[in-house]
Scaffold this motif. Structure first.
Motif, PDB file in Angstrom:
ATOM      1  N   SER A 165      -4.038   4.481   4.963  1.00 34.17           N
ATOM      2  CA  SER A 165      -3.644   4.022   3.636  1.00 34.17           C
ATOM      3  C   SER A 165      -4.626   4.581   2.617  1.00 34.17           C
ATOM      4  O   SER A 165      -5.685   5.122   2.975  1.00 34.17           O
ATOM      5  CB  SER A 165      -3.639   2.495   3.574  1.00 34.17           C
ATOM      6  N   THR A 166      -4.295   4.447   1.335  1.00 39.20           N
ATOM      7  CA  THR A 166      -5.207   4.906   0.283  1.00 39.20           C
ATOM      8  C   THR A 166      -6.547   4.198   0.387  1.00 39.20           C
ATOM      9  O   THR A 166      -7.610   4.799   0.194  1.00 39.20           O
ATOM     10  CB  THR A 166      -4.574   4.658  -1.098  1.00 39.20           C
ATOM     11  N   TRP A 167      -6.502   2.905   0.710  1.00 41.80           N
ATOM     12  CA  TRP A 167      -7.717   2.110   0.869  1.00 41.80           C
ATOM     13  C   TRP A 167      -8.560   2.633   2.031  1.00 41.80           C
ATOM     14  O   TRP A 167      -9.781   2.808   1.905  1.00 41.80           O
ATOM     15  CB  TRP A 167      -7.318   0.655   1.090  1.00 41.80           C
ATOM     16  N   GLN A 168      -7.925   2.887   3.192  1.00 45.23           N
ATOM     17  CA  GLN A 168      -8.659   3.387   4.355  1.00 45.23           C
ATOM     18  C   GLN A 168      -9.219   4.781   4.104  1.00 45.23           C
ATOM     19  O   GLN A 168     -10.342   5.090   4.502  1.00 45.23           O
ATOM     20  CB  GLN A 168      -7.741   3.410   5.573  1.00 45.23           C
ATOM     21  N   TRP A 186     -12.409   4.412   1.868  1.00 40.93           N
ATOM     22  CA  TRP A 186     -13.588   3.809   2.487  1.00 40.93           C
ATOM     23  C   TRP A 186     -14.072   4.582   3.713  1.00 40.93           C
ATOM     24  O   TRP A 186     -15.269   4.558   4.011  1.00 40.93           O
ATOM     25  CB  TRP A 186     -13.304   2.361   2.884  1.00 40.93           C
ATOM     26  N   LEU A 241      -8.331  -6.532   5.001  1.00 43.57           N
ATOM     27  CA  LEU A 241      -7.978  -5.692   3.861  1.00 43.57           C
ATOM     28  C   LEU A 241      -7.296  -4.406   4.318  1.00 43.57           C
ATOM     29  O   LEU A 241      -6.298  -3.968   3.717  1.00 43.57           O
ATOM     30  CB  LEU A 241      -9.229  -5.366   3.046  1.00 43.57           C
ATOM     31  N   ASN A 242      -7.830  -3.769   5.374  1.00 43.28           N
ATOM     32  CA  ASN A 242      -7.207  -2.547   5.895  1.00 43.28           C
ATOM     33  C   ASN A 242      -5.768  -2.806   6.319  1.00 43.28           C
ATOM     34  O   ASN A 242      -4.859  -2.015   6.020  1.00 43.28           O
ATOM     35  CB  ASN A 242      -8.014  -2.009   7.077  1.00 43.28           C
ATOM     36  N   PHE A 280      -3.506  -3.553   3.057  1.00 42.62           N
ATOM     37  CA  PHE A 280      -3.194  -2.377   2.242  1.00 42.62           C
ATOM     38  C   PHE A 280      -2.327  -1.378   3.003  1.00 42.62           C
ATOM     39  O   PHE A 280      -1.448  -0.732   2.410  1.00 42.62           O
ATOM     40  CB  PHE A 280      -4.484  -1.711   1.774  1.00 42.62           C
TER      41      PHE A 280
END
Length: 590
Positions: free
Chosen positions: A184-187, A190, A319-320, A323
């Motif tokens: 994802s964009t989040w993963q 980070w 969160l991962n 998202f």
């Protein structure tokens, strides 16, 4: 040679092992107690700061030169620089990320960054300080927030450039791997993008904090028209001591600054640099690693391990998962045609309102320039040419020693452990403190402020290049250096094929930010108060400082516009093409 008895050696080894076992059992406990003490100290510090900031406004604070005042003043200054740095870090990551991935906004955002990093701190001063005081007219918080934002404007731009440059030079195969595994964009942010940009961010954070110390005197004690703003802090203490020619007070203040910088280096920067070393991209492990006893203790703390195990890790996993699930739902809806763009009329309305606001501000500013006569325009143009020559000369002199020195430090962890604290102290040391000594020495030799201003620009800008070159040298994979050794490259071949291509993206970032830093430093370098006298030389920095002192906002505006136009022009003609070269030819890829 004296041969020790075997029994003595055996006994000594058992004693050493016993001490190691005791430390292994008691070390984490001691560290937990230290962490608890630090938490209590932080809580007390928050209460102290809150009580001071929420008190009645004291813009004309009387600065005491007693040594007993230094601990409290140091605490206030460290809090201001720390909060400004945290604000800079968040802004730099967000701004750099959007600029790197939003193709429509990228050109405009980088142009804005070019302009903002070239605007001196004093040019931000009237708008920022008056706005903050208007928001909190009866509280000290207004003046404090104004000082923090001013320090922020001296710290943030090189960090934003660094993160943007790191994202643009991200290896293509790593991006493809993240897409194949469905990040994802989040993963992706980070686990790939932020780690890849960490080394550059860490070293630029060090020079940003050093820049905060450099401009601390201008941010804690300044004149705005008929108003005299003074805040309790090390910057105002040093400036008051210099104005009063109080040598003992200056020595006490300088020793306090050095003590804070050394403690920051040992307790924060060295552990962070050792931690960031794991983000270096390489195919073989390097034999030489940067180590830090503080980092080792933190990694073996029972309390911190429990917090990570029971709080941070579950939160990160949740969160991962959240998202990733939302992004999958969005892709499904997008494939089904359920995702609709915002109405065209709404986008046009928003853009029109923003455009009208910008146009109104621009017209108002241009109307303000009608108060300037032709002679003042001519002086501004002559001043721009003089400062331009000083800036480029300082860049050449800085590059001559920082590039080879930065490569040597980045390639040799043992040398880095010795030199890094010294460099950090030198970079963070408020160079304006040395300026009276430089000016007096030049006057005795027959020189003047024209040469002295170049020296101060050099003191304020060389660290941008040095720290970025160190970061670039540390980021070069160890296997590339080992191959150059294996094939017995000459020193010239190593520089041509490994070193210069490897540090090139970082070097360009350092040169761009050093150029902006030199323009910024001109406000102090070309206009200086010494023993009740005002020394100045022809230059844009002198025009801006004098206009700020006298409240001539039209001159301040014109000089700032000319400075920004010159910096943007140079960036477009020189630095932008070099950035594109760094993103294409010198990009690390398999």
């Amino acid at each position: 040679m004296i041969q020790l008895p075997e029994a003595f050696s055996y006994t000594r080894s058992r004693a050493t092992l016993a001490r190691a076992q005791v430390f292994k059992r008691t070390g984490p406990v001691i560290l937990d107690l230290v962490v608890a003490a630090l938490c209590l100290a932080a809580f007390y510090g928050v209460l102290k700061i809150a009580g001071y900031w929420l008190s009645s406004a004291q813009p004309q604070f009387v600065v005491s030169l007693k040594p007993s005042s230094l601990p409290l003043y140091a605490f206030y200054s460290v809090v201001r620089i720390g909060l400004a740095y945290l604000l800079s870090l968040v802004f730099a990551i967000g701004y750099g990320y959007v600029a790197a991935y939003n193709q429509r906004a990228e050109s405009l955002m980088i142009a804005a960054l070019d302009i903002l990093q070239s605007i001196p701190v004093l040019s931000f001063l009237p708008g920022v300080m008056l706005a903050m005081v208007a928001l909190f007219p009866t509280r000290q918080l207004g003046v404090e927030m104004g000082a923090i934002v001013l320090i922020f404007t001296g710290q943030v731009w090189n960090m934003a450039f660094s993160f943007y440059s790191s994202l643009k030079s991200l290896p293509r195969e790593l991006g493809e791997a993240s897409r194949i595994y469905g990040f994802s964009t989040w993963q992706r942010f980070w686990q790939l993008e932020l780690p890849y940009g960490t080394i550059g961010l860490v070293w630029n954070s060090m020079i940003s904090v050093a820049g905060g110390w450099f401009f601390l005197m201008a941010c804690e004690m300044f004149v705005l028209g008929d108003r005299d703003f003074r805040l309790p802090g090390l910057g105002s203490y040093l400036q008051t001591a210099a104005s009063a020619d109080n040598i003992p007070a200056m020595v006490y203040g300088i020793l306090t600054v050095i003590a804070i910088i050394v403690a920051t280096d040992q307790l924060i920067w060295r552990p962070v640099i050792a931690w960031s070393d794991k983000f270096k991209i390489e195919q073989s492990a390097s034999a030489d690693r940067i180590d830090s006893p503080i980092l080792h203790l933190i990694q073996h703390s029972n309390a911190l391990a429990a917090v990570k195990r029971h709080t941070l890790t579950p939160l990160s996993e949740r969160l991962n998962h959240t998202f990733a699930e939302r992004q999958q739902q969005y892709r499904t809806r997008q494939a089904a045609g359920e995702v609709k763009a915002s109405p065209l009329w709404l986008r046009i309305s928003v853009l029109s309102m923003v455009g009208i606001g910008i146009l109104y501000a621009a017209v108002s500013a241009l109307l303000k320039l009608r108060e300037i006569n032709g002679g003042q325009y001519l002086i501004i143009l002559e001043s721009a040419g003089a400062t331009f020559l000083r800036v480029n000369l300082s860049l050449l002199l800085a590059s001559a020693w920082t590039i080879p020195a930065g490569v040597a430090i980045g390639f040799n962890p043992k040398l880095a452990r010795i030199v890094q604290p010294v460099v950090q102290v030198a970079a963070s040391f408020p160079a304006p403190i040395l300026f009276p000594i430089i000016i007096l020495g030049l006057m005795k030799l027959g020189g003047g402020l024209g040469i002295g201003s170049i020296a101060l620009m050099l003191l304020g800008t060389q660290w941008y290049i040095l720290f970025n070159v160190i970061a670039g040298a540390m980021a070069i994979p160890s296997d590339l250096r080992e191959v150059s050794t294996l094939f017995r490259f000459t020193q010239l071949q190593r520089w041509q094929t490994v070193i210069l291509p490897g540090i090139f993206p970082y070097l360009i970032t350092g040169l761009v930010t050093a150029s902006g830093g030199a323009w910024n430093a001109s406000i102090i370098a070309e206009y200086f108060h010494l023993k009740g006298q005002t020394l100045s030389t022809l230059g844009l920095g002198a025009q801006i400082s004098a206009a700020s002192d006298k409240g001539q906002f039209q001159i301040l505006l014109l000089a700032t516009i000319v400075m920004a136009l010159m910096v943007v022009t140079v960036n477009r003609l020189v630095w932008r093409p070099l950035y594109r070269l760094a993103e294409t030819k010198y990009k690390l890829e398999a």
